[in-house]
Design a protein around this motif. Sequence first.
Motif, short mmCIF file in Angstrom:
data_model
loop_
_atom_site.label_atom_id
_atom_site.label_comp_id
_atom_site.label_asym_id
_atom_site.label_seq_id
_atom_site.Cartn_x
_atom_site.Cartn_y
_atom_site.Cartn_z
N ASP A 1 26.08 -46.74 6.12
CA ASP A 1 24.92 -47.19 6.85
C ASP A 1 25.14 -47.00 8.07
N PRO A 2 24.51 -46.87 9.44
CA PRO A 2 24.35 -47.68 10.80
C PRO A 2 23.96 -49.36 10.72
N GLY A 3 23.39 -49.97 9.73
CA GLY A 3 22.71 -51.31 9.55
C GLY A 3 24.10 -52.01 9.33
N TYR A 4 25.18 -51.37 9.18
CA TYR A 4 26.26 -52.50 8.57
C TYR A 4 27.97 -51.93 9.32
N TRP A 5 27.27 -51.28 10.46
CA TRP A 5 28.43 -51.28 11.63
C TRP A 5 28.92 -51.66 12.33
N TYR A 6 30.40 -51.84 12.38
CA TYR A 6 30.27 -52.56 13.87
C TYR A 6 30.47 -54.47 13.27
N LYS A 7 30.71 -54.06 11.76
CA LYS A 7 30.51 -55.94 11.09
C LYS A 7 32.25 -55.87 9.72
N GLY A 8 33.09 -54.79 10.21
CA GLY A 8 34.14 -55.18 9.40
C GLY A 8 34.27 -55.26 7.98
N TYR A 9 33.13 -53.91 7.32
CA TYR A 9 33.04 -53.56 6.18
C TYR A 9 33.82 -52.28 5.97
N MET A 10 33.99 -51.62 6.79
CA MET A 10 34.21 -50.31 6.45
C MET A 10 36.42 -50.42 6.25
N ASN A 11 36.45 -51.59 7.61
CA ASN A 11 38.00 -52.58 7.60
C ASN A 11 38.13 -53.06 5.94
N GLU A 12 36.89 -53.54 5.95
CA GLU A 12 38.30 -54.16 4.76
C GLU A 12 37.97 -53.28 3.55
N ALA A 13 36.68 -52.49 3.35
CA ALA A 13 37.15 -51.73 1.84
C ALA A 13 38.11 -50.56 2.12
N LEU A 14 38.57 -49.41 3.47
CA LEU A 14 39.60 -49.45 3.78
C LEU A 14 41.16 -50.01 3.81
N GLU A 15 40.96 -50.68 3.81
CA GLU A 15 42.31 -50.99 3.19
C GLU A 15 42.14 -51.93 1.83
N LYS A 16 41.67 -51.98 1.00
CA LYS A 16 41.76 -51.62 -0.46
C LYS A 16 41.92 -50.79 -0.98
N VAL A 17 41.27 -49.56 -0.06
CA VAL A 17 41.39 -48.24 -0.99
C VAL A 17 43.20 -47.03 -0.72
N LEU A 18 43.12 -47.56 0.66
CA LEU A 18 44.79 -47.56 1.08
C LEU A 18 45.86 -47.69 0.19
N LYS A 19 45.19 -49.08 -0.17
CA LYS A 19 46.55 -49.74 -1.15
C LYS A 19 46.53 -49.73 -2.62
N PHE A 20 45.48 -49.32 -2.91
CA PHE A 20 45.71 -48.89 -4.16
C PHE A 20 45.99 -46.94 -3.92
N GLY A 21 45.38 -46.57 -2.95
CA GLY A 21 45.78 -45.41 -3.07
C GLY A 21 47.81 -44.84 -3.10
N PHE A 22 48.39 -45.94 -2.73
CA PHE A 22 50.21 -46.02 -2.40
C PHE A 22 49.99 -46.70 -3.45
N GLU A 23 49.65 -47.71 -4.88
CA GLU A 23 50.09 -48.28 -4.98
C GLU A 23 49.47 -48.01 -6.55
N GLU A 24 48.68 -47.86 -6.76
CA GLU A 24 48.06 -47.31 -8.32
C GLU A 24 48.08 -45.52 -8.38
N LEU A 25 47.41 -44.55 -6.54
CA LEU A 25 47.40 -43.12 -7.79
C LEU A 25 48.97 -42.54 -7.03
N HIS A 26 49.73 -43.32 -6.05
CA HIS A 26 51.41 -43.17 -6.08
C HIS A 26 51.09 -42.20 -5.08
N PHE A 27 50.37 -42.38 -3.66
CA PHE A 27 50.13 -40.98 -2.85
C PHE A 27 51.41 -41.69 -1.83
N HIS A 28 51.71 -40.77 -1.56
CA HIS A 28 53.15 -40.28 -0.34
C HIS A 28 53.04 -40.65 1.30
N SER A 29 51.82 -39.97 1.11
CA SER A 29 51.06 -40.31 2.15
C SER A 29 49.40 -40.08 1.74
#
Length: 183
Positions: free
Chosen positions: A106-134
């Motif tokens: 939502d634009p009211g939350y842009w540029y406050k680091g929220y997506m950076n925070e969420a993406l970091e966690k989801v990327l880690k989950f993708g590699f560690e739990e879903l076992h993605f290679h890429s």
Amino acid sequence: MLTFNFDTFPVLETERLKLKAISMDFVSDIFHQRSKKEVMQYIARPLLYLKIQAEDLVKNYQYLYEQRISISWAITLKDSGQMIGTVGYPRINKENYRGEVGYSLDPGYWYKGYMNEALEKVLKFGFEELHFHSIEAMIHPDNKASSDLVLKHGFVKEAYFKEYTYFEGKFLDVEVYSLLPKK
């Protein structure tokens, strides 16, 4: 081939956020976000005009997860429970251990680091739990905020496809970014 099975939907937490299953509780929030042109300007999906469209979208998220086709989370604020966006893997290529990450905020939350925070966690989950290679990100060339975000997380621009997607009577270009696990 890659498989992913969870007894319950995985809930992820960061310092300020709780990422959880997209449910009917979030229909109004999804409608509010997906009916905004500024949210959807770089996403090749139609704007929502009716709340029932948001309900159908939630049902689709749920179905895709239940069938283990994809997984997406509602991004909620820990302190209030307010949903501010979505993040996840809308397309998973199980044969090649590859996931495509996608997100909106939502634009009211842009540029406050929220997506950076969420993406970091989801990327880690993708590699560690879903076992993605890429993990890949398909980004509209004009969406500098999104390309800057993935580059910050170590993605590399791999390709530029001209007229890759057809949407609303036009062919759109796309940039492809990719991330391999850290070794």
